[in-house]
Design a protein around this motif. Structure first.
Motif, PDB file in Angstrom:
ATOM      1  N   THR A 168      18.627  -5.567  -0.664  1.00 44.69           N
ATOM      2  CA  THR A 168      19.301  -4.271  -0.708  1.00 44.69           C
ATOM      3  C   THR A 168      20.084  -3.981   0.570  1.00 44.69           C
ATOM      4  N   ARG A 190      23.106  -6.219   0.100  1.00 44.20           N
ATOM      5  CA  ARG A 190      23.613  -6.046  -1.259  1.00 44.20           C
ATOM      6  C   ARG A 190      23.955  -7.405  -1.885  1.00 44.20           C
ATOM      7  N   HIS A 214      27.097 -11.222  -4.459  1.00 43.06           N
ATOM      8  CA  HIS A 214      27.213  -9.948  -3.747  1.00 43.06           C
ATOM      9  C   HIS A 214      27.569  -8.832  -4.726  1.00 43.06           C
ATOM     10  N   ASP A 253      28.569  -4.390  -5.006  1.00 42.92           N
ATOM     11  CA  ASP A 253      28.744  -3.040  -4.468  1.00 42.92           C
ATOM     12  C   ASP A 253      27.813  -2.073  -5.195  1.00 42.92           C
ATOM     13  N   TYR A 254      27.652  -2.308  -6.513  1.00 40.64           N
ATOM     14  CA  TYR A 254      26.668  -1.586  -7.315  1.00 40.64           C
ATOM     15  C   TYR A 254      25.917  -2.592  -8.173  1.00 40.64           C
ATOM     16  N   ASP A 298      17.645   3.618  -3.636  1.00 37.79           N
ATOM     17  CA  ASP A 298      18.964   3.087  -3.314  1.00 37.79           C
ATOM     18  C   ASP A 298      19.988   3.604  -4.323  1.00 37.79           C
ATOM     19  N   ARG A 319      22.879   2.701  -4.779  1.00 41.70           N
ATOM     20  CA  ARG A 319      23.720   1.629  -5.287  1.00 41.70           C
ATOM     21  C   ARG A 319      23.075   0.870  -6.449  1.00 41.70           C
TER      22      ARG A 319
END
Length: 398
Positions: A80, A83, A94, A96-97, A262, A264
């Motif tokens: 986390t 990411r 990888h 971003d969300y 989190d 994300r």
């Protein structure tokens, strides 16, 4: 530098595919779906795989948007801080969300001998392995199915219809997930096929051996093949990644399906536990949960406040062989109603409903955002109020 947003979806089941397809609504979003298998598996058909009466594999090309990149691998850990999703192969993806739709499976049985001598059927591989075992076992040999949830009832019925001698160890009561009226319909369907149903306080498995199942009441059932369908579990990926989970390992989220740890990370399907009050597991709940998870991510990208979930479950269906089924309708508060449809009509309704699930995924792949659902569940506010979390959730979602 790319201006696109990378969204990774873990899990290619009903919820994961719906979320991945819906996320392609934005051209500036790249979507990656991580799944350990190269094809979509219809879990609602695994009892037919076990009995040799049907198939469960669907090509992803039929249900997944061509804009979604499919990575055939298993997620091993979520980092986390960086990411990144670390994969079993050693690679990393990888994000971003992240949409966490890892799904569910049967837990390791705790009854002595069950882990060694009983067979499960909660994955395609397990169902195929069990199919081979049954093929190598004489048709007259006794089969014992432990557990009277939908899976246990369905596989017991399929095997009995195929000519097997089947005993269903139901525990306290057969089909506890339905209304007593529908329960009688299921019991009647099992009896019609010749399934011996054992229920009551003494009808729980206490020990499994290579050729028998011993019950809590002391009775011993001969069993050439023991099939274990009792219990519920999820992958421990979230817990291993340091994210908060409920007692069964489901990722705890708020009512927007966002992880409480989190922002994300958003969850959907059987592995999500919104406010610690998870919804009933089913493909019918997985589709709107997957869509809602995608909408939460898209809302954040648009700098909008995500909506809270309001998802209802219209019915629960139990197949009882190839020509019969019991479809239990569910009230707005989430509880089973006295209304149900059984027998051949129930089977016809089921066979109309099941293909629609794939059709909804396929349409979402073609027209992201097309899937809609009617809010129905009036039980969640009451459940949340009982937990004393209403105010905290309002603050969390703001």
């Amino acid at each position: 530098m790319s201006d696109s947003t990378a969204v990774v979806v873990i899990g290619g089941g009903y919820a994961g595919v719906m979320a991945a397809n819906r996320l392609t609504r934005r051209d500036d979003v790249t979507v990656t779906l991580i799944n350990p298998r190269p094809a979509f598996i219809q879990r609602i058909r695994l009892h037919q795989v076990t009995a040799g009466s049907g198939e469960a594999v669907v090509e992803y090309a039929d249900v997944l948007s061509p804009r979604v990149r499919l990575v055939v691998d298993a997620a091993d850990r979520i980092d986390t801080a960086e990411r990144d999703v670390h994969l079993a192969s050693g690679d990393a993806v990888h994000y971003d969300y992240l949409v966490y739709a890892a799904g569910s499976a049967g837990p390791e049985p705790r009854v002595p001998g069950a882990g060694e001598f009983a067979y499960t059927m909660d994955t395609l591989e397990a169902a195929q392995r069990l199919r081979k075992v049954l093929d190598a076992t004489p048709e007259s040999a006794p089969v014992v199915v432990v557990g009277s949830g939908p899976t246990g009832n369905e596989v017991a019925a399929e095997l009995a219809e195929a000519g097997r001698t089947v005993t269903l160890v139901a525990g306290t009561t057969v089909a506890p997930y339905v209304h007593p009226r529908a329960r009688r319909s299921i019991a009647k369907g099992l009896a019609r096929l010749g399934v011996t149903v054992l229920e009551g306080p003494d009808a729980k498995a206490a020990e499994v051996t290579a050729d028998a199942v011993r019950l809590t009441g002391g009775r011993e059932l001969p069993s050439a093949v023991t099939i274990w369908t009792a219990g519920f579990g999820v992958p421990d990926l979230a817990a291993r990644s340091g994210l908060r989970t409920d007692e069964l390992g489901r990722l705890i989220t708020d009512e927007t399906l966002t992880s409480v740890d989190d922002e994300r990370i958003v969850a959907a399907g059987d592995s999500a536990s919104p406010s610690g009050v998870p919804l009933r597991m089913s493909c019918q709940a997985a589709l709107p949960l997957g869509a809602h998870a995608a909408d939460t991510v898209l809302s954040r990208l648009a700098a909008e406040r995500p909506a809270t979930i309001d998802i209802g479950l219209p019915a629960v269906c139990t197949s009882l062989g190839q020509g019969h089924a019991t479809m239990q309708f569910v009230a707005k508060d989430g509880e089973p109603m006295g209304l149900f449809v059984g027998g051949r009509l129930g089977s016809r309704l089921k066979e109309i409903t099941y293909p629609h699930v794939l059709e909804k995924l396929a349409r979402e792949a073609r027209e992201p955002g097309a899937f809609v659902w009617k809010p129905k569940d009036e039980r969640r506010p009451r459940l949340l109020a009982e937990r004393g979390e209403t105010a905290a959730l309002a603050d969390r979602a703001a």
